[in-house]
Motif scaffolding. Structure first.
Motif, short mmCIF file in Angstrom:
data_model
loop_
_atom_site.label_atom_id
_atom_site.label_comp_id
_atom_site.label_asym_id
_atom_site.label_seq_id
_atom_site.Cartn_x
_atom_site.Cartn_y
_atom_site.Cartn_z
N MET A 1 39.01 28.64 3.75
CA MET A 1 39.90 29.44 4.59
C MET A 1 41.23 28.73 4.79
O MET A 1 42.30 29.35 4.73
CB MET A 1 39.24 29.74 5.94
CG MET A 1 38.10 30.73 5.81
SD MET A 1 37.11 31.07 7.31
CE MET A 1 38.05 30.58 8.68
N ALA A 2 41.18 27.41 5.01
CA ALA A 2 42.40 26.63 5.19
C ALA A 2 43.26 26.67 3.93
O ALA A 2 44.48 26.84 4.01
CB ALA A 2 42.06 25.19 5.57
N LYS A 3 42.62 26.52 2.78
CA LYS A 3 43.36 26.58 1.52
C LYS A 3 44.01 27.95 1.32
O LYS A 3 45.14 28.04 0.84
CB LYS A 3 42.43 26.26 0.34
CG LYS A 3 42.04 24.80 0.25
CD LYS A 3 41.10 24.56 -0.90
CE LYS A 3 40.67 23.10 -0.97
NZ LYS A 3 39.73 22.85 -2.06
N GLN A 4 43.31 28.98 1.71
CA GLN A 4 43.85 30.33 1.57
C GLN A 4 45.09 30.51 2.46
O GLN A 4 46.09 31.09 2.03
CB GLN A 4 42.77 31.35 1.94
CG GLN A 4 43.16 32.78 1.65
CD GLN A 4 42.00 33.74 1.96
OE1 GLN A 4 41.22 33.51 2.88
NE2 GLN A 4 41.90 34.79 1.16
N ILE A 5 45.01 29.99 3.66
CA ILE A 5 46.16 30.08 4.57
C ILE A 5 47.33 29.28 4.01
O ILE A 5 48.47 29.74 4.02
CB ILE A 5 45.77 29.59 5.98
CG1 ILE A 5 44.79 30.57 6.62
CG2 ILE A 5 47.01 29.40 6.86
CD1 ILE A 5 44.14 30.07 7.90
N ILE A 6 47.06 28.07 3.53
CA ILE A 6 48.12 27.23 2.96
C ILE A 6 48.79 27.93 1.79
O ILE A 6 50.02 27.91 1.65
CB ILE A 6 47.55 25.86 2.55
CG1 ILE A 6 47.16 25.06 3.79
CG2 ILE A 6 48.57 25.08 1.70
CD1 ILE A 6 46.36 23.81 3.50
N ASP A 7 48.00 28.56 0.95
CA ASP A 7 48.56 29.26 -0.21
C ASP A 7 49.50 30.39 0.19
O ASP A 7 50.39 30.76 -0.56
CB ASP A 7 47.44 29.80 -1.10
CG ASP A 7 46.70 28.71 -1.86
OD1 ASP A 7 47.27 27.60 -1.99
OD2 ASP A 7 45.57 28.98 -2.31
N GLN A 8 49.32 30.91 1.38
CA GLN A 8 50.15 32.03 1.84
C GLN A 8 51.40 31.56 2.60
O GLN A 8 52.28 32.37 2.87
CB GLN A 8 49.32 32.97 2.73
CG GLN A 8 48.21 33.66 1.98
CD GLN A 8 47.30 34.45 2.90
OE1 GLN A 8 47.49 34.52 4.10
NE2 GLN A 8 46.27 35.04 2.32
N LEU A 9 51.47 30.26 2.92
CA LEU A 9 52.62 29.75 3.67
C LEU A 9 53.84 29.64 2.78
O LEU A 9 53.74 29.27 1.61
CB LEU A 9 52.31 28.36 4.25
CG LEU A 9 51.31 28.29 5.39
CD1 LEU A 9 51.04 26.83 5.75
CD2 LEU A 9 51.82 29.04 6.61
N PRO A 10 55.02 29.89 3.35
CA PRO A 10 56.25 29.66 2.59
C PRO A 10 56.48 28.15 2.41
O PRO A 10 55.99 27.34 3.22
CB PRO A 10 57.34 30.29 3.45
CG PRO A 10 56.76 30.43 4.81
CD PRO A 10 55.28 30.47 4.66
N ASP A 11 57.19 27.77 1.37
CA ASP A 11 57.39 26.35 1.04
C ASP A 11 57.98 25.54 2.20
O ASP A 11 57.61 24.39 2.39
CB ASP A 11 58.29 26.21 -0.19
CG ASP A 11 57.56 26.61 -1.47
OD1 ASP A 11 56.32 26.66 -1.45
OD2 ASP A 11 58.25 26.86 -2.48
N TYR A 12 58.88 26.12 2.96
CA TYR A 12 59.53 25.35 4.02
C TYR A 12 58.54 24.94 5.13
O TYR A 12 58.79 24.00 5.88
CB TYR A 12 60.74 26.10 4.61
CG TYR A 12 60.41 27.27 5.51
CD1 TYR A 12 60.30 27.10 6.89
CD2 TYR A 12 60.21 28.55 4.99
CE1 TYR A 12 59.99 28.17 7.71
CE2 TYR A 12 59.92 29.62 5.81
CZ TYR A 12 59.81 29.43 7.17
OH TYR A 12 59.52 30.48 7.99
#
Length: 75
Positions: free
Chosen positions: A6-17
């Motif tokens: 779940m954490a990886k999925q959230i990280i993948d959706q975050l913008p680079d900044y």
């Protein structure tokens, strides 16, 4: 789905900044764990040094407790 996934999925959706901010948080969490480990070890060493009554075991006794003999240690 595991918490890690779940954490990886959230990280993948975050913008680079936002990733750099997240890295600061994660590194801080990691540092806290290392500091806690160091503090535990320091306290353990301090307790040992302050303890005036140390139980000692001879090398031969330690071997006997381990079920070994001096001959078992030779190649």
């Amino acid at each position: 789905m595991s918490e890690r996934e779940m954490a990886k999925q959230i990280i993948d959706q975050l913008p680079d900044y936002k990733i750099s901010k997240l890295l600061y948080i994660l590194k801080g969490i990691q540092l806290d764990d290392e500091i806690e480990d160091d503090i535990f070890c320091e306290n353990l060493a301090k307790q040992y040094l302050e303890d005036t009554e140390h139980d000692t075991v001879s090398f031969e006794e330690a071997l006997k407790e381990a079920g070994l003999s001096v001959d078992d240690l030779q190649d």
